[in-house]
Motif scaffolding. Structure first.
Motif, PDB file in Angstrom:
ATOM      1  N   THR A  10     -55.826   5.134 118.464  1.00 20.79           N
ATOM      2  CA  THR A  10     -55.885   6.565 118.139  1.00 20.79           C
ATOM      3  C   THR A  10     -54.787   7.355 118.849  1.00 20.79           C
ATOM      4  N   HIS A  11     -54.441   6.959 120.088  1.00 19.00           N
ATOM      5  CA  HIS A  11     -53.381   7.665 120.806  1.00 19.00           C
ATOM      6  C   HIS A  11     -52.030   7.462 120.119  1.00 19.00           C
ATOM      7  N   VAL A  12     -51.725   6.223 119.776  1.00 21.60           N
ATOM      8  CA  VAL A  12     -50.451   5.928 119.117  1.00 21.60           C
ATOM      9  C   VAL A  12     -50.387   6.626 117.768  1.00 21.60           C
ATOM     10  N   GLN A  13     -51.494   6.624 117.052  1.00 18.92           N
ATOM     11  CA  GLN A  13     -51.543   7.291 115.748  1.00 18.92           C
ATOM     12  C   GLN A  13     -51.268   8.787 115.898  1.00 18.92           C
ATOM     13  N   ARG A  14     -51.914   9.406 116.879  1.00 23.14           N
ATOM     14  CA  ARG A  14     -51.758  10.849 117.080  1.00 23.14           C
ATOM     15  C   ARG A  14     -50.360  11.207 117.572  1.00 23.14           C
ATOM     16  N   LEU A  15     -49.899  10.530 118.605  1.00 24.77           N
ATOM     17  CA  LEU A  15     -48.627  10.907 119.225  1.00 24.77           C
ATOM     18  C   LEU A  15     -47.429  10.579 118.347  1.00 24.77           C
ATOM     19  N   SER A  16     -47.472   9.483 117.634  1.00 26.03           N
ATOM     20  CA  SER A  16     -46.325   9.134 116.803  1.00 26.03           C
ATOM     21  C   SER A  16     -46.116  10.173 115.707  1.00 26.03           C
ATOM     22  N   ARG A  17     -47.195  10.764 115.226  1.00 26.21           N
ATOM     23  CA  ARG A  17     -47.075  11.819 114.222  1.00 26.21           C
ATOM     24  C   ARG A  17     -46.674  13.145 114.860  1.00 26.21           C
ATOM     25  N   ASN A  70     -49.565   1.547 107.974  1.00 28.21           N
ATOM     26  CA  ASN A  70     -48.275   2.122 107.621  1.00 28.21           C
ATOM     27  C   ASN A  70     -47.557   2.690 108.839  1.00 28.21           C
ATOM     28  N   ILE A  71     -48.329   3.239 109.782  1.00 27.74           N
ATOM     29  CA  ILE A  71     -47.724   3.725 111.020  1.00 27.74           C
ATOM     30  C   ILE A  71     -47.110   2.564 111.791  1.00 27.74           C
ATOM     31  N   GLU A  72     -47.828   1.452 111.865  1.00 27.23           N
ATOM     32  CA  GLU A  72     -47.294   0.293 112.568  1.00 27.23           C
ATOM     33  C   GLU A  72     -45.976  -0.162 111.961  1.00 27.23           C
ATOM     34  N   GLN A  73     -45.919  -0.264 110.653  1.00 27.88           N
ATOM     35  CA  GLN A  73     -44.690  -0.713 110.006  1.00 27.88           C
ATOM     36  C   GLN A  73     -43.543   0.257 110.255  1.00 27.88           C
ATOM     37  N   ALA A  74     -43.844   1.562 110.187  1.00 24.63           N
ATOM     38  CA  ALA A  74     -42.807   2.561 110.439  1.00 24.63           C
ATOM     39  C   ALA A  74     -42.285   2.448 111.863  1.00 24.63           C
ATOM     40  N   LEU A  75     -43.181   2.259 112.821  1.00 22.13           N
ATOM     41  CA  LEU A  75     -42.767   2.155 114.216  1.00 22.13           C
ATOM     42  C   LEU A  75     -42.008   0.861 114.479  1.00 22.13           C
TER      43      LEU A  75
END
Length: 227
Positions: A146-153, A165-170
């Motif tokens: 949840t932290h990585v999801q929130r902060l990356s956005r 999709n967030i993982e692939q983008a990162l």
């Protein structure tokens, strides 16, 4: 509002560099002594704090020392033993099922492939990535919690919404050598500064490059530029 750098690659590099300075030794906070304990702890940590998981597993790991111990236990007993963990009834079923599959298909050992791990009950890519990285010293992706999801956005590193999709983008942005630590950098920052409800933008080391910053900047009225 902060001003992100010209490209997501540059933005990502700046974020990583600054967070390494802020958190020089990022690491996992779950407590475990072997791969099975790590797998169990990560399964229990879904939507539950690591602190609470560590409290529960202190006794759990003394009682359940092998995959067979989990396989042989009833779901009711396991649910009692992990009471206090969120969704303890469902997770008890996961642990019992994990034990059975490990015993029947993997000789009681925790497998070392993404495919085998994600075939286990309650194990998705996030959990599998953690087990591979910290249990087998294999890095195949980036753990998106949840932290990585929130902060990356918030930081403008991605517009994606789903963890996959967030993982692939990162993975396309973060150097592979930093994949493992990147998660812990964002988790540390998410816990200490960029919290879900009240981010401390005033004391954030990323404030000036964060497009989501809520800090006001003084403005030079003649030029219209912040300074």
């Amino acid at each position: 509002m902060g001003t992100p750098l010209d490209s997501r690659e540059a933005q990502t590099g700046e974020v990583i560099d600054r967070l390494y300075e802020q958190y020089p030794d990022p690491t996992i906070s779950l407590e475990f002594s072997n791969r099975l304990e790590l797998l169990v702890a990560v399964v229990l940590s879904a939507q539950c704090t690591d602190e609470r998981v560590n409290e529960v597993t202190a006794d759990l790991f003394e009682k359940y020392e092998s995959a067979a111990d989990y396989a042989d236990a009833s779901e009711e007993q396991l649910a009692d033993d992990i009471y206090g963990i969120t969704f303890h009834n469902s997770k008890a079923g996961y642990l019992q099922g994990i034990g059975e599959i490990l015993v029947n298909e993997h000789g009681g050992e925790v497998p070392d492939t993404m495919a085998d791990l994600t075939d286990l009950p309650g194990v998705g890519r996030k959990t599998a990535n953690v087990v591979l990285q910290h249990g087998h010293d294999l890095t195949e992706g980036i753990v998106v919690d949840t932290h990585v999801q929130r902060l990356s956005r918030r930081l403008g590193l991605t517009d994606e919404e789903s963890p996959e999709n967030i993982e692939q983008a990162l993975m396309d942005l973060v150097p592979e050598a930093d994949w493992k630590e990147f998660t812990h950098l964002l988790i540390s920052h998410g816990r200490e500064t960029c919290t879900a409800r009240n981010p401390d933008c005033a004391d954030c080391v990323l404030e000036d490059v964060c497009p989501s910053s809520k800090e006001d900047h003084d403005v030079d009225l003649a030029s219209g530029e912040a300074w």
